[in-house]
Design a protein around this motif. Structure first.
Motif, PDB file in Angstrom:
ATOM      1  N   HIS A   1      42.815  -9.041   7.364  1.00 40.65           N
ATOM      2  CA  HIS A   1      42.907  -9.842   8.586  1.00 40.65           C
ATOM      3  C   HIS A   1      44.227 -10.604   8.671  1.00 40.65           C
ATOM      4  O   HIS A   1      44.905 -10.576   9.699  1.00 40.65           O
ATOM      5  CB  HIS A   1      41.732 -10.818   8.644  1.00 40.65           C
ATOM      6  N   ASP A   2      44.606 -11.288   7.597  1.00 37.05           N
ATOM      7  CA  ASP A   2      45.815 -12.111   7.631  1.00 37.05           C
ATOM      8  C   ASP A   2      47.066 -11.270   7.860  1.00 37.05           C
ATOM      9  O   ASP A   2      48.005 -11.707   8.534  1.00 37.05           O
ATOM     10  CB  ASP A   2      45.953 -12.904   6.328  1.00 37.05           C
TER      11      ASP A   2
ATOM     12  N   GLN B   1      47.229  -8.315   9.536  1.00 39.23           N
ATOM     13  CA  GLN B   1      47.263  -7.879  10.930  1.00 39.23           C
ATOM     14  C   GLN B   1      47.570  -9.042  11.864  1.00 39.23           C
ATOM     15  O   GLN B   1      48.296  -8.875  12.851  1.00 39.23           O
ATOM     16  CB  GLN B   1      45.944  -7.216  11.305  1.00 39.23           C
TER      17      GLN B   1
ATOM     18  N   THR C   1      42.954  -9.999  16.660  1.00 38.25           N
ATOM     19  CA  THR C   1      42.981  -9.393  15.335  1.00 38.25           C
ATOM     20  C   THR C   1      41.597  -8.911  14.930  1.00 38.25           C
ATOM     21  O   THR C   1      41.437  -7.810  14.393  1.00 38.25           O
ATOM     22  CB  THR C   1      43.504 -10.408  14.295  1.00 38.25           C
ATOM     23  N   ARG C   2      40.587  -9.706  15.189  1.00 35.99           N
ATOM     24  CA  ARG C   2      39.216  -9.293  14.851  1.00 35.99           C
ATOM     25  C   ARG C   2      38.759  -8.116  15.696  1.00 35.99           C
ATOM     26  O   ARG C   2      38.020  -7.244  15.221  1.00 35.99           O
ATOM     27  CB  ARG C   2      38.264 -10.478  15.029  1.00 35.99           C
TER      28      ARG C   2
ATOM     29  N   SER D   1      39.279  -4.319  14.544  1.00 33.75           N
ATOM     30  CA  SER D   1      38.424  -3.636  13.575  1.00 33.75           C
ATOM     31  C   SER D   1      37.302  -2.838  14.238  1.00 33.75           C
ATOM     32  O   SER D   1      36.553  -2.140  13.566  1.00 33.75           O
ATOM     33  CB  SER D   1      37.816  -4.652  12.609  1.00 33.75           C
TER      34      SER D   1
ATOM     35  N   VAL E   1      35.853  -8.231  10.908  1.00 34.50           N
ATOM     36  CA  VAL E   1      36.562  -9.037   9.921  1.00 34.50           C
ATOM     37  C   VAL E   1      35.928 -10.415   9.825  1.00 34.50           C
ATOM     38  O   VAL E   1      35.688 -11.028  10.852  1.00 34.50           O
ATOM     39  CB  VAL E   1      38.044  -9.174  10.346  1.00 34.50           C
TER      40      VAL E   1
END
Length: 265
Positions: A116-117, A119, A202-203, A206, A265
């Protein structure tokens, strides 16, 4: 920051009613959206039930058309429910301002996979590069790449924007080749995106593209009749043992899982 704002009650009423409809017709997707705004909640089912009962009832005791002060002491009793509700509202606002084409571009493996961090740092770099480009620069890049043979596009990007990192080459090549109105709109969207919006984006990366588009449709159009939802893909498979049937009222039955899909995420 959201808890320091005044929220229009009528708008919030409508949003909660929409979530209730979504809970009736697409309960698994409602939980998926909830996990985007607050991942790994120990008991998301009870939070959603409280939103649809306690929070909804609390809102109906207030006058329509007025504002709700989220700093009021009475709000503290349901602070987590209000937090989740307002985060869902913020996610809805985000999805209203990004087109399907732009969302596809973000989610279609143009941003390298990773934690996550990692991306999130790439999305922030994208925002940083876009902030440096004027509309004239965008127009020039758009024209240049759309008139460059496919085999030479990466080389051309290196010439016109040599500071773009390798891992974002294909993202920017495809972005700068979007139709002009989509490119300008995406630029404006990213310039207005807050840190919270970037975290949500970002989440969302996924999630499988087809499911992501359907999630957007469900959140923005919760009052569609069940028969009007045309799934683009099957929802994530969920163990039947984790399904809980919750009777919220005589008119509403919500069936949702007790654990979110591990993919988020």
């Amino acid at each position: 920051q959201q808890h320091n704002r005044m929220i229009n009650l009528e708008e919030l009423h409508q949003f909660v009613d929409g979530l209730c409809e979504l809970g009736k017709h697409q309960p698994k997707y409602l939980l998926l959206l909830t996990d985007i705004v607050k991942p790994h909640m120990p008991d998301p089912v009870s939070i959603l039930v409280s939103i649809f009962t306690n929070i909804k009832q609390h809102l109906y005791t207030l006058h329509h058309g007025s504002n709700l002060d989220l700093t009021h002491p009475q709000i503290n009793q349901y602070s987590e429910e209000f937090y989740v509700l307002l985060q869902l509202r913020e996610l809805s606002t985000l999805l209203k301002h990004i087109s399907d084409i732009q969302l596809l571009h973000l989610a279609n493996n143009n941003i390298p996979p990773g934690p996550h961090d990692y991306q999130l740092s790439l999305i922030k770099k994208i925002q940083q590069f876009l902030s440096q480009w004027t509309e004239s620069t965008l127009q020039t890049h758009n024209h240049t790449l759309n008139n460059t043979p496919l085999a030479l596009q990466r080389q051309t990007l290196l010439l016109i924007e040599p500071s773009i990192p390798n891992e974002l080459h294909y993202f920017f090549i495809d972005l700068l080749r979007l139709p002009w109105h989509e490119l300008v709109s995406f630029h404006d969207f990213m310039m207005g995106a807050s840190d919270l919006h970037l975290i949500f984006l970002t989440r969302l990366l996924s999630i499988e593209v087809a499911i992501l588009l359907e999630l957007k449709q469900c959140l923005l159009n919760p009052f569609l009749a069940p028969g009007l939802f045309k799934p683009l893909a099957s929802p994530p498979l969920l163990p039947t043992k984790d399904v809980a049937s919750l009777k919220l009222s005589a008119q509403l039955k919500l069936e949702i899982v007790t654990q979110p899909p591990a993919k988020i995420v």
